[in-house]
Design a protein around this motif. Sequence first.
Motif, PDB file in Angstrom:
ATOM      1  N   VAL A 248       6.680 -14.452 -19.744  1.00  0.00           N
ATOM      2  CA  VAL A 248       7.926 -13.726 -19.978  1.00  0.00           C
ATOM      3  C   VAL A 248       7.661 -12.228 -20.117  1.00  0.00           C
ATOM      4  O   VAL A 248       8.433 -11.394 -19.633  1.00  0.00           O
ATOM      5  CB  VAL A 248       8.634 -14.271 -21.228  1.00  0.00           C
ATOM      6  N   GLU A 249       6.529 -11.865 -20.754  1.00  0.00           N
ATOM      7  CA  GLU A 249       6.193 -10.458 -20.989  1.00  0.00           C
ATOM      8  C   GLU A 249       5.451  -9.831 -19.802  1.00  0.00           C
ATOM      9  O   GLU A 249       5.086  -8.658 -19.845  1.00  0.00           O
ATOM     10  CB  GLU A 249       5.341 -10.346 -22.255  1.00  0.00           C
ATOM     11  N   LYS A 250       5.205 -10.619 -18.764  1.00  0.00           N
ATOM     12  CA  LYS A 250       4.567 -10.155 -17.526  1.00  0.00           C
ATOM     13  C   LYS A 250       3.202  -9.521 -17.796  1.00  0.00           C
ATOM     14  O   LYS A 250       2.901  -8.414 -17.357  1.00  0.00           O
ATOM     15  CB  LYS A 250       5.482  -9.168 -16.784  1.00  0.00           C
ATOM     16  N   ARG A 251       2.378 -10.255 -18.531  1.00  0.00           N
ATOM     17  CA  ARG A 251       1.015  -9.808 -18.823  1.00  0.00           C
ATOM     18  C   ARG A 251       0.048 -10.970 -18.639  1.00  0.00           C
ATOM     19  O   ARG A 251       0.467 -12.133 -18.527  1.00  0.00           O
ATOM     20  CB  ARG A 251       0.920  -9.290 -20.261  1.00  0.00           C
ATOM     21  N   ALA A 252      -1.241 -10.651 -18.592  1.00  0.00           N
ATOM     22  CA  ALA A 252      -2.251 -11.700 -18.473  1.00  0.00           C
ATOM     23  C   ALA A 252      -2.381 -12.431 -19.803  1.00  0.00           C
ATOM     24  O   ALA A 252      -2.444 -11.802 -20.862  1.00  0.00           O
ATOM     25  CB  ALA A 252      -3.596 -11.099 -18.075  1.00  0.00           C
ATOM     26  N   PRO A 253      -2.414 -13.774 -19.792  1.00  0.00           N
ATOM     27  CA  PRO A 253      -2.555 -14.504 -21.054  1.00  0.00           C
ATOM     28  C   PRO A 253      -3.956 -14.387 -21.621  1.00  0.00           C
ATOM     29  O   PRO A 253      -4.937 -14.227 -20.891  1.00  0.00           O
ATOM     30  CB  PRO A 253      -2.249 -15.956 -20.652  1.00  0.00           C
ATOM     31  N   GLN A 254      -4.036 -14.461 -22.933  1.00  0.00           N
ATOM     32  CA  GLN A 254      -5.314 -14.457 -23.648  1.00  0.00           C
ATOM     33  C   GLN A 254      -5.516 -15.853 -24.241  1.00  0.00           C
ATOM     34  O   GLN A 254      -5.022 -16.176 -25.312  1.00  0.00           O
ATOM     35  CB  GLN A 254      -5.291 -13.401 -24.759  1.00  0.00           C
ATOM     36  N   TRP A 255      -6.255 -16.689 -23.513  1.00  0.00           N
ATOM     37  CA  TRP A 255      -6.417 -18.076 -23.917  1.00  0.00           C
ATOM     38  C   TRP A 255      -7.349 -18.207 -25.130  1.00  0.00           C
ATOM     39  O   TRP A 255      -8.326 -17.492 -25.264  1.00  0.00           O
ATOM     40  CB  TRP A 255      -6.967 -18.913 -22.765  1.00  0.00           C
ATOM     41  N   LYS A 256      -7.055 -19.204 -26.004  1.00  0.00           N
ATOM     42  CA  LYS A 256      -7.834 -19.440 -27.207  1.00  0.00           C
ATOM     43  C   LYS A 256      -8.516 -20.822 -27.196  1.00  0.00           C
ATOM     44  O   LYS A 256      -9.356 -21.094 -28.038  1.00  0.00           O
ATOM     45  CB  LYS A 256      -6.932 -19.366 -28.445  1.00  0.00           C
TER      46      LYS A 256
END
Length: 258
Positions: A248-256
């Motif tokens: 939604v924020e149009k950014r790369a996800p930071q997976w945990k």
Amino acid sequence: MAHEFCKVDREGPILIVTINRPEVYNALHAPAHNELAQVWDEFAADDDLWVAVLTGAGDKAFSAGNDLKYTAQGGKGTPPPSGFAGLSMRYDLEKPLVAAVNGFAMGGGFETALACDVILASETAKFALPEVKVGLFAAAGGVQRLSRQIGRKPAVEMMLTGRSVGAEEGRALGFVNAVHAPGALMDAAMAKAQEIASVSPSSVKATKRVLNKMDEMEDLAASLKYSRDVMSELRDTEDFREGVNAFVEKRAPQWKNR
């Protein structure tokens, strides 16, 4: 009845259903799933309708799949028992469906096409199960149907990478029946529907009944129910929330990985 999220027309024994949310690339949310479920219920009950053609409004998308913005904004509603687009968990439909994929079919959009009996694609069509890129997985039949329709190895590669496949590669893999120029797609889909409608409708129903029984023998319903259970667990992870928010924020996800 009036429809808010799809257009419904009929031409003789053929029903033409157009997913009509072009402003969100024909992505579907709970209200749309329920509306489509009713359309398919009425199609199944109408003895004068023998075949259906399903397509998307506009020239960009068949369906972008799940409306993630609606999900991220806390959109309410419960999908019908018959699943995504009213089709993914519908196991008893004895009338054939022709998907006219006029643009990209992503995630649940691709799964909806896979739930149809014939897939005709525009030269501009793209197919993918990109759920893994946003913290989800192909729980609306993609895991089961794609692996059964083209074989496990190529299906698994698509599911684990989320990569897009063009129309011609889709035909080579075996899930697309034919590829047409964009302007010729609907004519081709109607011609195919008319070809199916020209043979014995009783024989077509008998064929579909046996195909449905094969799905039952392979326990497709149980497998899809298990997918829903696993998805419920996945929704409790940090990666699920991060994936949807990043989209939604149009950014790369930071997976945990938790």
